[in-house]
Design an enzyme around this catalytic site. Structure first.
Site, PDB file in Angstrom:
ATOM      1  N   GLU A 172      -0.271  -4.578  -3.359  1.00 40.76           N
ATOM      2  CA  GLU A 172       0.474  -4.133  -4.539  1.00 40.76           C
ATOM      3  C   GLU A 172       1.913  -4.629  -4.397  1.00 40.76           C
ATOM      4  O   GLU A 172       2.210  -5.484  -3.553  1.00 40.76           O
ATOM      5  CB  GLU A 172       0.452  -2.602  -4.685  1.00 40.76           C
ATOM      6  CG  GLU A 172      -0.854  -2.062  -5.220  1.00 40.76           C
ATOM      7  CD  GLU A 172      -0.732  -0.687  -5.880  1.00 40.76           C
ATOM      8  OE1 GLU A 172       0.400  -0.188  -6.064  1.00 40.76           O
ATOM      9  OE2 GLU A 172      -1.788  -0.092  -6.213  1.00 40.76           O
TER      10      GLU A 172
ATOM     11  N   ASP B 263      -4.012   4.837  -7.555  1.00 45.99           N
ATOM     12  CA  ASP B 263      -2.972   5.207  -6.586  1.00 45.99           C
ATOM     13  C   ASP B 263      -2.879   6.724  -6.413  1.00 45.99           C
ATOM     14  O   ASP B 263      -2.339   7.210  -5.423  1.00 45.99           O
ATOM     15  CB  ASP B 263      -1.598   4.716  -7.070  1.00 45.99           C
ATOM     16  CG  ASP B 263      -1.498   3.211  -6.998  1.00 45.99           C
ATOM     17  OD1 ASP B 263      -2.296   2.598  -6.271  1.00 45.99           O
ATOM     18  OD2 ASP B 263      -0.634   2.647  -7.692  1.00 45.99           O
TER      19      ASP B 263
ATOM     20  N   HIS C   3      -4.389  13.582 -17.820  1.00 44.52           N
ATOM     21  CA  HIS C   3      -3.298  12.752 -17.312  1.00 44.52           C
ATOM     22  C   HIS C   3      -3.036  11.536 -18.186  1.00 44.52           C
ATOM     23  O   HIS C   3      -2.472  10.541 -17.733  1.00 44.52           O
ATOM     24  CB  HIS C   3      -3.545  12.385 -15.844  1.00 44.52           C
ATOM     25  CG  HIS C   3      -3.055  13.463 -14.927  1.00 44.52           C
ATOM     26  ND1 HIS C   3      -3.340  14.792 -15.143  1.00 44.52           N
ATOM     27  CD2 HIS C   3      -2.269  13.439 -13.837  1.00 44.52           C
ATOM     28  CE1 HIS C   3      -2.760  15.518 -14.202  1.00 44.52           C
ATOM     29  NE2 HIS C   3      -2.096  14.713 -13.396  1.00 44.52           N
TER      30      HIS C   3
END
Ligand code: FAD
Length: 524
Positions: free
Chosen positions: A267, A154, A93
């Site tokens: 956040e 996240d 990723h």
């Protein structure tokens, strides 16, 4: 027969690709019982990542079944006359080919049946996991004991080794520090092929170097991760601001709170165009409660800021959660009509981005190029950043993806790790998580978004905003030296000690494998 053909094809391809660099027979003679794959499909998959911006083919892919097998491969690379590189790959990723390598072997750490299963020690509140384990599977295994890690990303379909090589951050980092601050012990295969256990007490210099070390000193094969009792549910709240100073003041206030009277996650994100308010990271608002910026009377040049907080609770504290949330919200200065609240199981919240992934996949919008840019911005310059970037470079244009912004406390980061942050007590993550589309719209093209990233970096440079890249992407050693600043000398020293042939994680482009250069200029 088919296997033999594939092998023959692969060997021919190896000879063409590698030329004189490595004798393919060197790899074949390592004898990995079928775990070392030359299958074009395997090679193709290891040559790509989430960014889809670079494509570098390895010679082969190892699917290890144990740390010893990883050690055997690296030892062979270290001892090889011709030399070859070894790059661990978690879930691939990365954005810029960080887990790719030419002239070498990719060790595919994540995947079905790779590595041992997580071992939870409930009494000691930790779990031992394989380096390629995905965080979603770590969570699943600890949940069986009513426990969970404390610090998250996240998105949970990332590998433990991959995030620990960077930092691993999310809205809990202000409180618990990044994931690299929540690890007790590691097993690491160094660039010499030694398998070393390290911790605060044992081989501590290796332990700290590996955490945030961009894979440069060793391959993490086991991590011991700290746990807490898992909360049952959480209140998830979003409020909007048109005033940036009010927004950042409130975020900074929330991360300064100690004790139990605070949120568990802080956040935020920037809304630079109306389309974005219901973007893939904020499905929260829709479809039951869609939000129109115009309905909030924003006269702020179209830019809004959304604060996102959560409060965890257990059955035993469910009775007081409303009161606690209200008391905290009372101290904030958001637009009064803009409170959006939902309540959901803790685990559903942690896994929220995966739902968006599935939606995007179904529309063919997941496997597209991602020219992401992640910056740590010092608190003292965040207003300048807002003016120059959110309202300037991006103002009123299509955003092409979420833009996250949230502050963190430097004192929750262990300075001994290799991770690099700005020289201020509070700094912000600003994450431009954008997708490039080939739909004829100029402003969504890869070229346009990449140029905008350069513009943002140039603006910071010109305005003296000393940002640090998170998930950094540089190609020259001069840039890397500047990135690491005062940590560079130590970083370099550790590289010479633990990976002297520069075999590991060459896709980061920090050090050139020594067998590729006789002049020993350290950069690619
Ligand atoms: P890979 O891309 O496979 O590898 C990354 C680097 O780590 C490479 O250099 C590789 O060689 C090295 N590496 C991999 N495994 C090991 C190992 N076992 N030992 C040593 N080195 C190793 N990051 C955050 O901090 N917070 C977030 O909220 C967040 N959300 C994300 C959401 C999405 C959709 C995506 C795509 C990325 C997100 N990231 C986030 C970034 C992510 O943490 C990094 O890209 C991370 O490197 C990905 O892990 P991976 O397992 O896929 O690593």
């Amino acid at each position: 027969m088919a296997t033999k053909l594939i092998l023959a094809f692969a060997i021919c391809r190896l000879i063409v690709t590698v030329g004189l660099t490595l004798k393919p027979t060197e790899l074949l003679h390592l004898g990995f019982d079928g775990q070392l794959s030359f299958d074009p499909a395997d090679v193709d998959s290891a040559s790509k990542d989430f960014g889809l911006l670079t494509r570098v083919e390895p010679l082969a892919v190892l699917h290890p079944s144990s740390a010893l097998e990883v050690a055997r491969l690296v030892k062979a690379a270290y001892g090889s006359d011709q030399g070859f590189t070894v790059s661990a790959r978690g879930h691939g990723h990365s954005i810029n080919g960080q887990a790719q390598t030419p002239n070498g072997v990719v060790v595919q750490m994540s995947g079905n049946g790779v590595g041992p299963r997580p071992k939870v020690r409930a009494g000691d509140m930790y779990v031992d996991v394989w380096g390629g384990e995905l965080w979603i599977d770590v969570l699943r295994s600890t949940l069986e004991y009513g426990l969970a890690p404390k610090s998250w990303t996240d998105y949970l379909y990332l590998s433990v080794g991959g995030t620990l090589s960077n930092a691993g951050i999310s809205g809990q980092a202000f409180n618990h520090g990044p994931q690299i601050n929540n690890v007790y012990e590691l097993d690491v295969v160094t660039g010499k092929g030694e398998l070393i256990t390290c911790s605060e007490e044992q081989n501590s210099e290796l332990f700290h170097a590996v955490l945030g070390g961009l894979g440069q000193f060793g391959i993490i094969t086991r991590a011991r991760i700290s746990l807490e009792p898992v909360p049952q549910r959480m209140r998830w709240i979003r409020v909007l601001y048109s005033n940036f100073s009010a927004f950042t003041r409130d975020q900074e206030y929330l991360i300064s709170l100690n004790g139990s009277q605070k949120f568990d996650y802080v956040e935020g994100f920037v809304i630079v165009d109306e389309g974005l308010i219901n973007n893939w990271r904020s499905s929260f608002f829709s479809p039951r409660n869609p939000v129109k910026i115009s309905s909030l009377g924003s006269n702020n040049g179209g830019v809004l800021y959304c604060l996102e907080v959560t409060k965890n609770y257990y059955e035993s504290t469910a009775g007081s959660v409303d009161q606690e949330v209200e008391a905290l919200l009372k101290k904030l200065n958001f637009i009064p009509a803009s409170v959006f609240t939902t309540d959901l199981p803790y685990v559903d919240f942690l896994d929220r981005v995966h739902k968006s992934e599935l939606k995007l996949r179904s529309k063919g919008l997941w496997e597209v190029p991602h020219p992401w840019l992640n910056l740590f911005v010092p608190k003292s310059k965040i207003d300048d950043f807002n003016r120059g970037v959110f309202k300037g470079i991006l103002g009123n244009k299509r955003a092409s993806g979420p833009i996250l912004i949230y502050p963190m406390n430097k004192n929750k980061w262990d300075e001994r790790s290799s991770a690099v942050t700005p020289d201020e007590e509070v700094f912000y993550l600003v994450a431009f998580l954008r997708s490039a589309l080939d739909n004829g719209e100029d402003s969504q093209s890869l070229e346009y978004l990449s140029n905008q990233n350069h513009q943002i970096l140039r603006f910071c440079d010109n305005d003296g905003i000393k940002v640090k890249q998170y998930l950094p992407d540089y190609t020259t050693q001069e840039e890397w030296r500047e990135h690491f600043g005062s940590k560079w000398d130590g970083f370099h020293k550790m590289k010479m000690k633990y990976d002297p042939r520069h075999i590991l994680a060459s896709g980061q482009q920090i050090f050139t494998p020594t067998f590729l250069t006789s002049s020993k200029t350290d950069s690619w």
